[in-house]
Design an enzyme around this catalytic site. Structure first.
Site, mmCIF file in Angstrom:
data_model
loop_
_atom_site.group_PDB
_atom_site.id
_atom_site.type_symbol
_atom_site.label_atom_id
_atom_site.label_comp_id
_atom_site.label_asym_id
_atom_site.label_seq_id
_atom_site.Cartn_x
_atom_site.Cartn_y
_atom_site.Cartn_z
ATOM 1 N N LEU A 191 48.831 39.194 48.835
ATOM 2 C CA LEU A 191 49.466 39.459 47.537
ATOM 3 C C LEU A 191 50.928 39.856 47.690
ATOM 4 O O LEU A 191 51.698 39.765 46.741
ATOM 5 C CB LEU A 191 48.722 40.584 46.822
ATOM 6 N N GLY A 192 51.265 40.346 48.856
ATOM 7 C CA GLY A 192 52.641 40.807 49.049
ATOM 8 C C GLY A 192 52.797 41.324 50.454
ATOM 9 O O GLY A 192 51.865 41.278 51.257
ATOM 10 N N GLY A 193 54.016 41.799 50.725
ATOM 11 C CA GLY A 193 54.243 42.308 52.069
ATOM 12 C C GLY A 193 55.557 43.032 52.153
ATOM 13 O O GLY A 193 56.298 43.120 51.172
ATOM 14 N N GLY A 194 55.824 43.563 53.307
ATOM 15 C CA GLY A 194 57.074 44.280 53.534
ATOM 16 C C GLY A 194 57.125 44.689 54.990
ATOM 17 O O GLY A 194 56.323 44.191 55.788
ATOM 18 N N LYS A 195 58.060 45.573 55.282
ATOM 19 C CA LYS A 195 58.199 46.050 56.670
ATOM 20 C C LYS A 195 56.900 46.688 57.150
ATOM 21 O O LYS A 195 56.557 46.615 58.311
ATOM 22 C CB LYS A 195 59.327 47.087 56.736
ATOM 23 N N VAL B 136 49.772 43.133 51.911
ATOM 24 C CA VAL B 136 48.828 43.525 50.869
ATOM 25 C C VAL B 136 47.844 42.363 50.656
ATOM 26 O O VAL B 136 48.269 41.234 50.426
ATOM 27 C CB VAL B 136 49.552 43.851 49.546
ATOM 28 N N LYS C 294 46.672 47.617 50.672
ATOM 29 C CA LYS C 294 47.960 47.636 51.382
ATOM 30 C C LYS C 294 47.695 48.139 52.791
ATOM 31 O O LYS C 294 47.335 49.299 52.989
ATOM 32 C CB LYS C 294 48.926 48.556 50.632
ATOM 33 N N ASP D 291 63.068 52.343 44.102
ATOM 34 C CA ASP D 291 63.101 50.940 44.538
ATOM 35 C C ASP D 291 62.658 50.025 43.396
ATOM 36 O O ASP D 291 61.901 49.076 43.614
ATOM 37 C CB ASP D 291 62.199 50.746 45.770
HETATM 38 C C1 PIT Z 1 49.395 42.224 43.449
HETATM 39 C C2 PIT Z 1 48.350 42.774 42.726
HETATM 40 C C3 PIT Z 1 48.102 44.120 42.851
HETATM 41 C C4 PIT Z 1 48.843 44.921 43.675
HETATM 42 C C5 PIT Z 1 49.885 44.379 44.401
HETATM 43 C C6 PIT Z 1 50.169 43.016 44.292
HETATM 44 C C7 PIT Z 1 50.667 45.272 45.230
HETATM 45 C C8 PIT Z 1 51.714 44.893 45.943
HETATM 46 C C9 PIT Z 1 52.493 45.817 46.773
HETATM 47 C C10 PIT Z 1 52.313 47.177 46.736
HETATM 48 C C11 PIT Z 1 53.071 47.996 47.527
HETATM 49 C C12 PIT Z 1 54.064 47.451 48.357
HETATM 50 C C13 PIT Z 1 54.272 46.088 48.373
HETATM 51 C C14 PIT Z 1 53.487 45.270 47.566
HETATM 52 O O1 PIT Z 1 54.828 48.270 49.125
HETATM 53 O O2 PIT Z 1 47.093 44.649 42.143
HETATM 54 O O3 PIT Z 1 49.654 40.899 43.305
HETATM 55 O O4 PIT Z 1 52.924 49.341 47.529
#
Ligand code: PIT
Length: 339
Positions: free
Chosen positions: A34-38, A42, A57, A149
Site C-alpha cells: 500500500l505504501g512505503g518509505g525509509k 505497508v 506498517k 509531514d
Molecule cells: C493505504 C490504506 C491504509 C493505510 C495506508 C495506506 C497507510 C500508509 C502509510 C502509513 C504510514 C506511513 C506510510 C504509509 O509512514 O489503510 O492505502 O504511517
C-alpha cells in the site's frame, strides 16, 4: 455528498507495543503493498480471528533510535480518535521488526484518485476535501499533536467512490509543548514551511502552511515552490516566492484564493488556524455552492502531470537502488552492504 466518513470498523483503542508472533494472528500479504518509505513497507493484512482487513506498517529495526521513534508514533496515534485520522489497531514487536496494524481504507491516495479521466474535479470537491483535512488537523492540534509531514501522499480516500478522506502517517508527528522550543529537520522540500527550512521553532501553524500548499495544488495542479532541484525549491520557500498563476487560477473563485493567501504566509502568526479555516467562507455553504458550480477545474490535467512525474522519480530512485545492490552483491563485497 459532503457526509462525514464512517468511523473505523473498530472502536478507538489505546495500543501498547507487545512482543508476539505475527503469523499466528495475522495474514500479511507480501504482494499487496500500500505504501512505503525509509522505514519499510505497508502491506494489506487480515486478522485471522475476526477477518478484519488492516494495513500493516512493517518497520525494520536497524538503529537504536528506531524503536524510540515507533513508541512515539504509537503514543501520538493513541491520542487521535477522529474519523479523518487513520486509526491504530495493534502494535507487535519481533526480533527484527515492529509492525503497526492500522485501519484499512481502500480508496488509495487522493491525488491518484482525482487525476482519473472519469473523475470530474470541481472547486466544490476541493472544498469538501480541504474541509475534512482541516477537521482532522483541528482535532490533532486540540490534542497537542503536530503532524509535520502533511502532503498530498498522506491524504487517502476512504473508498473509490464518494469524497471521504483521512490523514495518514504519524511517523514524524510530535507532541507539542509551547514551553519547549521544538525544532525539526525533516520533511519534503515542496511542503516545508520557512521555519522548518530555517531550523526555527515549529508550532501548529507549521501544519497550516502545508495545508495552504496542498490546497493551492488541488486548485491548480501546480506545486507553488517546486524548483528544478531541492536547493531551488528551498530557496523559493524561504523567499515565500509564490503567486497565483493567472491562466490556471482564472476559473478559481476569489474566496479560494483568499483562503490560500491566508495560509501560505511566511510569518507563522499570520496564518489561519485549522479552526479559522473551518470558519472561512470558502469552506462554508457547500450545499448551496454545489448547486451552482459544476465546472471542471483545469487543475486536473496538471495534477496528472505532477503525479506522473512523481511516480517516475520514485521508480527512478528504486531502479538506482536496485542497480547499486546488484553491483555490490556481484562484487562480493559484503562490507558495502553493512554485513
Ligand atoms: C493505504 C490504506 C491504509 C493505510 C495506508 C495506506 C497507510 C500508509 C502509510 C502509513 C504510514 C506511513 C506510510 C504509509 O509512514 O489503510 O492505502 O504511517
Amino acid at each position: 455528498d459532503d457526509v462525514p466518513p464512517p468511523p473505523a470498523p473498530f472502536a478507538h483503542r489505546i495500543v501498547t507495543l507487545r512482543s508476539g508472533d505475527v503469523s499466528s494472528q495475522f495474514n500479511l500479504s507480501s504482494k499487496d503493498i500500500l505504501g512505503g518509505g525509509k522505514f519499510g513497507e505497508v502491506h494489506t493484512c487480515t486478522e485471522k480471528q475476526t477477518g478484519l482487513k488492516l494495513a500493516a506498517k512493517v518497520i525494520r529495526k536497524q538503529g537504536a533510535k528506531d524503536k524510540e521513534m515507533v513508541l512515539l508514533e504509537i503514543d501520538v496515534m493513541n491520542q487521535l480518535n477522529h474519523r479523518n485520522l487513520i486509526q491504530l489497531y495493534d502494535a507487535i514487536e519481533t526480533p527484527r521488526e515492529i509492525i503497526l496494524f492500522m485501519e484499512f481504507v481502500e480508496g488509495g491516495e487522493l491525488f491518484e484518485r482525482i487525476i482519473d479521466d472519469d473523475y470530474h474535479l470541481t472547486e466544490v470537491d476541493c472544498m469538501v476535501f480541504v474541509r475534512q483535512i482541516c477537521e482532522g488537523i483541528r482535532f490533532m492540534h486540540h490534542m497537542h499533536v503536530l503532524h509535520l509531514d502533511l502532503k498530498p501522499e498522506n491524504i487517502l480516500c476512504v473508498a473509490a467512490t464518494g469524497h471521504m478522506v483521512k490523514i495518514i502517517d504519524f511517523g514524524l508527528a510530535r507532541r507539542y509543548n509551547p514551553q519547549e522550543k521544538l525544532k525539526v529537520n525533516f520533511g519534503t522540500p515542496e511542503f516545508l514551511s520557512p521555519e522548518v527550512v530555517n531550523y526555527e521553532q515549529v508550532s501548529y501553524s507549521t501544519d497550516m502552511w502545508s495545508m495552504g500548499v496542498i490546497t493551492y495544488m488541488l486548485l491548480s495542479g501546480l506545486s507553488p515552490f517546486l524548483g528544478d532541484n531541492d536547493t531551488e525549491t528551498l530557496n523559493n520557500v524561504l523567499a515565500a516566492n509564490w503567486y497565483f498563476d493567472e491562466e490556471t487560477f482564472e476559473s478559481v473563485s476569489d474566496e479560494a484564493k483568499d483562503f490560500v493567501s491566508n495560509l501560505i504566509i511566511k510569518e507563522k502568526s499570520g496564518r489561519m488556524s485549522a479552526g479559522q479555516c473551518l470558519q472561512h467562507p470558502w469552506l462554508n455553504n457547500l450545499a448551496e455552492k454545489a448547486k451552482r458550480c459544476n465546472r471542471r477545474l483545469k487543475s486536473q490535467v496538471l495534477l496528472k502531470k505532477y503525479v506522473m512525474r512523481r511516480r517516475w522519480k520514485k521508480n527512478f530512485i528504486g531502479v538506482c537502488a536496485a542497480n547499486r545492490f546488484k553491483k555490490i552483491t556481484s562484487s562480493g563485497s559484503l562490507t558495502a552492504l553493512g554485513v
